[in-house]
Scaffold this motif. Sequence first.
Motif, PDB file in Angstrom:
ATOM      1  N   GLN A  88       0.848  -1.203   0.000  1.00 47.11           N
ATOM      2  CA  GLN A  88       0.000   0.000   0.000  1.00 47.11           C
ATOM      3  C   GLN A  88       0.885   1.256   0.000  1.00 47.11           C
ATOM      4  O   GLN A  88       1.177   1.820   1.046  1.00 47.11           O
ATOM      5  CB  GLN A  88      -0.926  -0.030   1.226  1.00 47.11           C
ATOM      6  CG  GLN A  88      -1.828   1.183   1.351  1.00 47.11           C
ATOM      7  CD  GLN A  88      -2.478   1.600   0.045  1.00 47.11           C
ATOM      8  OE1 GLN A  88      -2.035   2.540  -0.612  1.00 47.11           O
ATOM      9  NE2 GLN A  88      -3.520   0.907  -0.359  1.00 47.11           N
ATOM     10  N   THR A  89       1.308   1.637  -1.188  1.00 42.42           N
ATOM     11  CA  THR A  89       2.122   2.838  -1.370  1.00 42.42           C
ATOM     12  C   THR A  89       2.059   3.230  -2.831  1.00 42.42           C
ATOM     13  O   THR A  89       1.548   2.490  -3.667  1.00 42.42           O
ATOM     14  CB  THR A  89       3.588   2.590  -0.950  1.00 42.42           C
ATOM     15  OG1 THR A  89       4.336   3.812  -1.138  1.00 42.42           O
ATOM     16  CG2 THR A  89       4.255   1.488  -1.758  1.00 42.42           C
ATOM     17  N   TYR A  90       2.585   4.405  -3.142  1.00 40.95           N
ATOM     18  CA  TYR A  90       2.690   4.795  -4.544  1.00 40.95           C
ATOM     19  C   TYR A  90       3.748   3.907  -5.200  1.00 40.95           C
ATOM     20  O   TYR A  90       4.742   3.531  -4.551  1.00 40.95           O
ATOM     21  CB  TYR A  90       3.086   6.271  -4.613  1.00 40.95           C
ATOM     22  CG  TYR A  90       3.046   6.856  -6.005  1.00 40.95           C
ATOM     23  CD1 TYR A  90       2.020   6.530  -6.889  1.00 40.95           C
ATOM     24  CD2 TYR A  90       4.022   7.747  -6.434  1.00 40.95           C
ATOM     25  CE1 TYR A  90       1.986   7.075  -8.160  1.00 40.95           C
ATOM     26  CE2 TYR A  90       3.985   8.302  -7.700  1.00 40.95           C
ATOM     27  CZ  TYR A  90       2.961   7.951  -8.554  1.00 40.95           C
ATOM     28  OH  TYR A  90       2.925   8.476  -9.808  1.00 40.95           O
ATOM     29  N   PRO A 111      -5.117  -1.819   8.638  1.00 44.07           N
ATOM     30  CA  PRO A 111      -6.095  -1.052   7.842  1.00 44.07           C
ATOM     31  C   PRO A 111      -6.529   0.242   8.509  1.00 44.07           C
ATOM     32  O   PRO A 111      -7.067   1.143   7.874  1.00 44.07           O
ATOM     33  CB  PRO A 111      -7.269  -2.025   7.677  1.00 44.07           C
ATOM     34  CG  PRO A 111      -7.112  -3.028   8.771  1.00 44.07           C
ATOM     35  CD  PRO A 111      -5.649  -3.113   9.093  1.00 44.07           C
ATOM     36  N   LYS A 112      -6.269   0.345   9.839  1.00 42.86           N
ATOM     37  CA  LYS A 112      -6.684   1.574  10.542  1.00 42.86           C
ATOM     38  C   LYS A 112      -5.709   2.721  10.302  1.00 42.86           C
ATOM     39  O   LYS A 112      -6.017   3.881  10.557  1.00 42.86           O
ATOM     40  CB  LYS A 112      -6.779   1.301  12.038  1.00 42.86           C
ATOM     41  CG  LYS A 112      -7.892   0.334  12.367  1.00 42.86           C
ATOM     42  CD  LYS A 112      -8.207   0.416  13.858  1.00 42.86           C
ATOM     43  CE  LYS A 112      -9.473  -0.344  14.162  1.00 42.86           C
ATOM     44  NZ  LYS A 112      -9.258  -1.457  15.069  1.00 42.86           N
ATOM     45  N   THR A 113      -4.476   2.391   9.863  1.00 40.12           N
ATOM     46  CA  THR A 113      -3.483   3.444   9.624  1.00 40.12           C
ATOM     47  C   THR A 113      -2.932   3.412   8.199  1.00 40.12           C
ATOM     48  O   THR A 113      -2.305   4.359   7.753  1.00 40.12           O
ATOM     49  CB  THR A 113      -2.279   3.277  10.577  1.00 40.12           C
ATOM     50  OG1 THR A 113      -1.679   1.992  10.321  1.00 40.12           O
ATOM     51  CG2 THR A 113      -2.686   3.367  12.037  1.00 40.12           C
ATOM     52  N   LEU A 114      -3.132   2.276   7.529  1.00 39.38           N
ATOM     53  CA  LEU A 114      -2.563   2.008   6.196  1.00 39.38           C
ATOM     54  C   LEU A 114      -1.024   1.931   6.251  1.00 39.38           C
ATOM     55  O   LEU A 114      -0.359   2.117   5.229  1.00 39.38           O
ATOM     56  CB  LEU A 114      -3.033   3.039   5.152  1.00 39.38           C
ATOM     57  CG  LEU A 114      -4.553   3.155   4.982  1.00 39.38           C
ATOM     58  CD1 LEU A 114      -4.907   4.168   3.893  1.00 39.38           C
ATOM     59  CD2 LEU A 114      -5.189   1.813   4.652  1.00 39.38           C
ATOM     60  N   CYS A 115      -0.503   1.690   7.428  1.00 45.04           N
ATOM     61  CA  CYS A 115       0.959   1.592   7.603  1.00 45.04           C
ATOM     62  C   CYS A 115       1.342   0.202   8.111  1.00 45.04           C
ATOM     63  O   CYS A 115       0.519  -0.501   8.700  1.00 45.04           O
ATOM     64  CB  CYS A 115       1.439   2.626   8.625  1.00 45.04           C
ATOM     65  SG  CYS A 115       1.299   4.319   8.041  1.00 45.04           S
ATOM     66  N   TYR A 137       2.315   6.596   5.513  1.00 45.53           N
ATOM     67  CA  TYR A 137       1.135   6.895   4.701  1.00 45.53           C
ATOM     68  C   TYR A 137       0.329   8.053   5.294  1.00 45.53           C
ATOM     69  O   TYR A 137      -0.042   8.051   6.474  1.00 45.53           O
ATOM     70  CB  TYR A 137       0.248   5.647   4.577  1.00 45.53           C
ATOM     71  CG  TYR A 137      -0.870   5.866   3.615  1.00 45.53           C
ATOM     72  CD1 TYR A 137      -0.782   5.434   2.301  1.00 45.53           C
ATOM     73  CD2 TYR A 137      -2.006   6.581   3.984  1.00 45.53           C
ATOM     74  CE1 TYR A 137      -1.798   5.683   1.394  1.00 45.53           C
ATOM     75  CE2 TYR A 137      -3.023   6.846   3.091  1.00 45.53           C
ATOM     76  CZ  TYR A 137      -2.909   6.393   1.798  1.00 45.53           C
ATOM     77  OH  TYR A 137      -3.909   6.660   0.890  1.00 45.53           O
ATOM     78  N   GLY A 138       0.029   9.021   4.455  1.00 48.74           N
ATOM     79  CA  GLY A 138      -0.822  10.135   4.867  1.00 48.74           C
ATOM     80  C   GLY A 138      -0.169  11.046   5.901  1.00 48.74           C
ATOM     81  O   GLY A 138      -0.804  11.953   6.424  1.00 48.74           O
TER      82      GLY A 138
END
Length: 382
Positions: A88-90, A111-115, A137-138
């Motif tokens: 989950q990254t560019y 999934p709560k942080t996407l990290c 992420y973010g």
Amino acid sequence: MTMAAPDPFEAAENARPFLHGQEATAMTEALQAGQYGHNLLVEQFEQSVAAYLGVSDMVAVSSGTAALHVALLAAGVGPGDEVIVPSQTYCATIHAIVASGAHPRFIEINPKTLCIEAHEVLAALTPTTRAVLPVLYGGRAVDLSSIRNELTERRIVVIEDAAHAFGSRCAGILVGAQPGVLTCFSFGPIKNLTCGQGGGVVPRTAAEADALRSLRALGITQSQHQRAATTSYTVEGFGLRATMSALNAAVGVVQLQQFEAVAAKRKDLWRAYASRLRTCAGASLVDVDVDRTVPFNCVVHVDDRDRVFTELRELGIGVGVHYPPNHTQPAFERWYRPLPITEQSGQQLMSLPFHPAMTEEDARYVCLALARALRKGSPCAS
Ligand SMILES: Cc1ncc(COP(=O)(O)O)c(C=O)c1O
């Protein structure tokens, strides 16, 4: 309920640079002074960022992708090495790993942080693991301090992809100032701090800074100033053309002077969104501790994402998807392994318009439109 878009409506684009007006003047002055390539303005930008972060050095490069690439090379990562990274990254993160000659080992995210999290890293270590590359992420800091000793014992380097995270903090310390970590920033057009285009690496040691400066400049260690006075130069080692231009540095210097104001606008916008999204049925906000994070985006998980996305786009709302997972991309599928959480998240995540020119009213309108689109898809909708 009637819904009218605010006038002017700033949420038509998912993200865009936030300029203060002085950037154009700074670029013009650089051009008039004959500063185009890599020179003193770049050094000024490097020193200003280093001072902001409270570190001794920062090496500016041409992009965030280049920052990751030269950081991997400077850390000695290469063919046969495995780099632990979220899918989950560019795609730029993965391209940098592949460009170094190493290969990615994709791991799950929370999934709560996407990290990624420390326990997932630990479980994925193999004898060929040479680096761990958390993606912030973010803007969310990733704290791997609980496994720092294990990583050090195994001579595994931590290289942070902090493309989204300029200004965020981890345990009270600014991202980039954590000891023992190589941090890579992007200063691309829509990032928290922009140079128009650009990137930067915070090195761990002075020797690493020298290696990075050589790698970004075709392996030539003499400065442009030194070269001008001689009839030759020495190519000491392999290098890329990854220098930052003075024009981009001129933008960065202005942006950094205004950074606190921009960070505050991002935090305010986040709070405006979060207060509505936390109670929005059908949308699950990917939350963040905004006190220690300069948010780069605002992401929700929704079922039936593609329909909701299309409906919001039809209303002129600039939603986006950041990012489709990488382990299922054709370019990277030889490193595929099943990642059910990432895959499910990849089907559901949607980024709402998020940039500092947006107002609370814009966020309210986007949330109302989102709630309406979600209600349409609900089984109880009339
Ligand atoms: C997570 C992440 N890593 C790396 C990059 C690459 O940065 P750049 O576009 O400056 O090369 C980006 C750019 O958007 C990104 O979002």
